[in-house]
Design a protein around this motif. Structure first.
Motif, short mmCIF file in Angstrom:
data_model
loop_
_atom_site.label_atom_id
_atom_site.label_comp_id
_atom_site.label_asym_id
_atom_site.label_seq_id
_atom_site.Cartn_x
_atom_site.Cartn_y
_atom_site.Cartn_z
N TRP A 125 32.72 49.44 29.08
CA TRP A 125 33.02 50.21 27.87
C TRP A 125 31.80 50.94 27.33
O TRP A 125 31.81 51.46 26.23
CB TRP A 125 33.58 49.27 26.80
N ARG B 12 39.22 35.88 21.18
CA ARG B 12 39.29 37.05 22.05
C ARG B 12 38.38 38.15 21.54
O ARG B 12 38.09 38.24 20.33
CB ARG B 12 40.72 37.57 22.17
N PHE C 210 37.66 42.46 21.75
CA PHE C 210 38.28 43.74 22.06
C PHE C 210 37.25 44.86 21.93
O PHE C 210 36.40 44.85 21.04
CB PHE C 210 39.44 44.04 21.08
N ALA C 211 37.34 45.83 22.85
CA ALA C 211 36.59 47.07 22.75
C ALA C 211 37.63 48.13 22.41
O ALA C 211 38.43 48.51 23.27
CB ALA C 211 35.89 47.40 24.06
N GLY C 212 37.66 48.56 21.15
CA GLY C 212 38.78 49.38 20.70
C GLY C 212 40.02 48.49 20.70
O GLY C 212 40.04 47.43 20.09
N ASP C 213 41.04 48.91 21.44
CA ASP C 213 42.26 48.10 21.56
C ASP C 213 42.34 47.36 22.89
O ASP C 213 43.32 46.66 23.16
CB ASP C 213 43.50 49.00 21.42
N GLU C 214 41.30 47.50 23.73
CA GLU C 214 41.32 46.87 25.05
C GLU C 214 40.68 45.49 25.00
O GLU C 214 39.58 45.33 24.48
CB GLU C 214 40.56 47.73 26.06
N PRO C 215 41.36 44.48 25.56
CA PRO C 215 40.75 43.15 25.63
C PRO C 215 39.56 43.13 26.59
O PRO C 215 39.59 43.78 27.63
CB PRO C 215 41.89 42.26 26.14
N VAL C 216 38.53 42.41 26.22
CA VAL C 216 37.32 42.29 27.04
C VAL C 216 37.28 40.89 27.66
O VAL C 216 37.17 39.90 26.94
CB VAL C 216 36.05 42.50 26.18
N GLU D 177 42.22 34.81 34.52
CA GLU D 177 42.48 34.61 33.10
C GLU D 177 42.68 33.14 32.73
O GLU D 177 42.19 32.67 31.70
CB GLU D 177 43.71 35.42 32.68
#
Length: 229
Positions: free
Chosen positions: A209, A145, A147-153, A72
């Motif tokens: 995803w 940033r 996001f796919a839905g609420d998930e960080p990509v 990260e």
């Protein structure tokens, strides 16, 4: 504020030559002789760009690039590979490992500084600063940033710019040349083959995803971002 450049090169003479050229160009030079020293330097102070030699003792520059793209802290740092390898397959391997550009040895410091400035312009420009949502993906431009839905990509800097451009220009087909102009800024240093490599990397990024099919190939023409099958 001066840009901080991390030089990862095991040959002291080359490291010092590059550091001198960077300072002369108004940049700050950080130095590391191997992969471990590079990671320690990044942990202490995150650079704006990394110059990474292909041939390093212990861990190769190629392997280090792959590691940096997974972590990260270093995922979004632009990387320029310094290499004596000029073959196309070697360049492709470097790009697929997460490298943003490459300079083949021997090189002039003038050319190197020009490459550094070009990559910094691309990675730290204003593109990708807005908010956009489409096809199950959301880009938070101010936070840089995805996001796919609420998930960080987790996504690299070049793939981020490519995705942002696609999502703000959906359903339209772009040739490789057009993508180079819009995403890379028409840099004379970047080859059309580079687009194909980053398209593959973008699809691989979205694959967990099941969103990789949003980036579509239009045979004989180019690529598009589409929510239609």
């Amino acid at each position: 504020m001066h840009k901080r450049i991390l030089i990862v090169e095991d040959e002291t003479s080359i490291r010092e030559m590059i550091a001198f050229a960077l300072r002369k160009a108004g940049m700050d030079a950080m130095q590391a002789a191997d992969a471990r020293a590079a990671q320690l330097a990044i942990a202490e102070q995150v650079p704006d760009l990394i110059l990474l030699d292909w041939m390093l003792p212990g861990t190769s520059g190629l392997e280090l690039a792959r590691r940096l793209r997974k972590e990260e802290l270093s995922r979004e740092i632009p990387i320029i590979m310094l290499t004596a390898r000029g073959e196309e397959m070697d360049r492709v391997n470097g790009l697929e490992a997460g490298v943003d550009d490459y300079v083949v040895k021997p090189f002039s410091t003038r050319e190197l500084i020009a490459r550094i400035k070009a990559v910094l312009r691309r990675s730290q420009g204003d593109d990708g600063s807005g908010m956009v949502e489409l096809g199950g993906l959301r880009i938070d431009g101010p936070a840089h940033r995805v996001f796919a839905g609420d998930e960080p990509v987790p996504i690299g800097p070049t793939e981020y710019r490519l995705l942002y451009f696609f999502m703000t220009h959906p359903e339209r087909v772009y040739s490789r040349t057009q993508l180079l102009d819009h995403v890379w800024g028409g840099s004379v240093y970047v080859e059309e083959r580079t687009v194909d490599v980053h398209i593959r990397r973008l699809r691989k990024t979205l694959e967990p995803w099941k969103l990789d099919d949003l980036v579509q190939t239009v045979r004989g023409t180019g690529y598009r971002f589409s929510t239609s099958v």
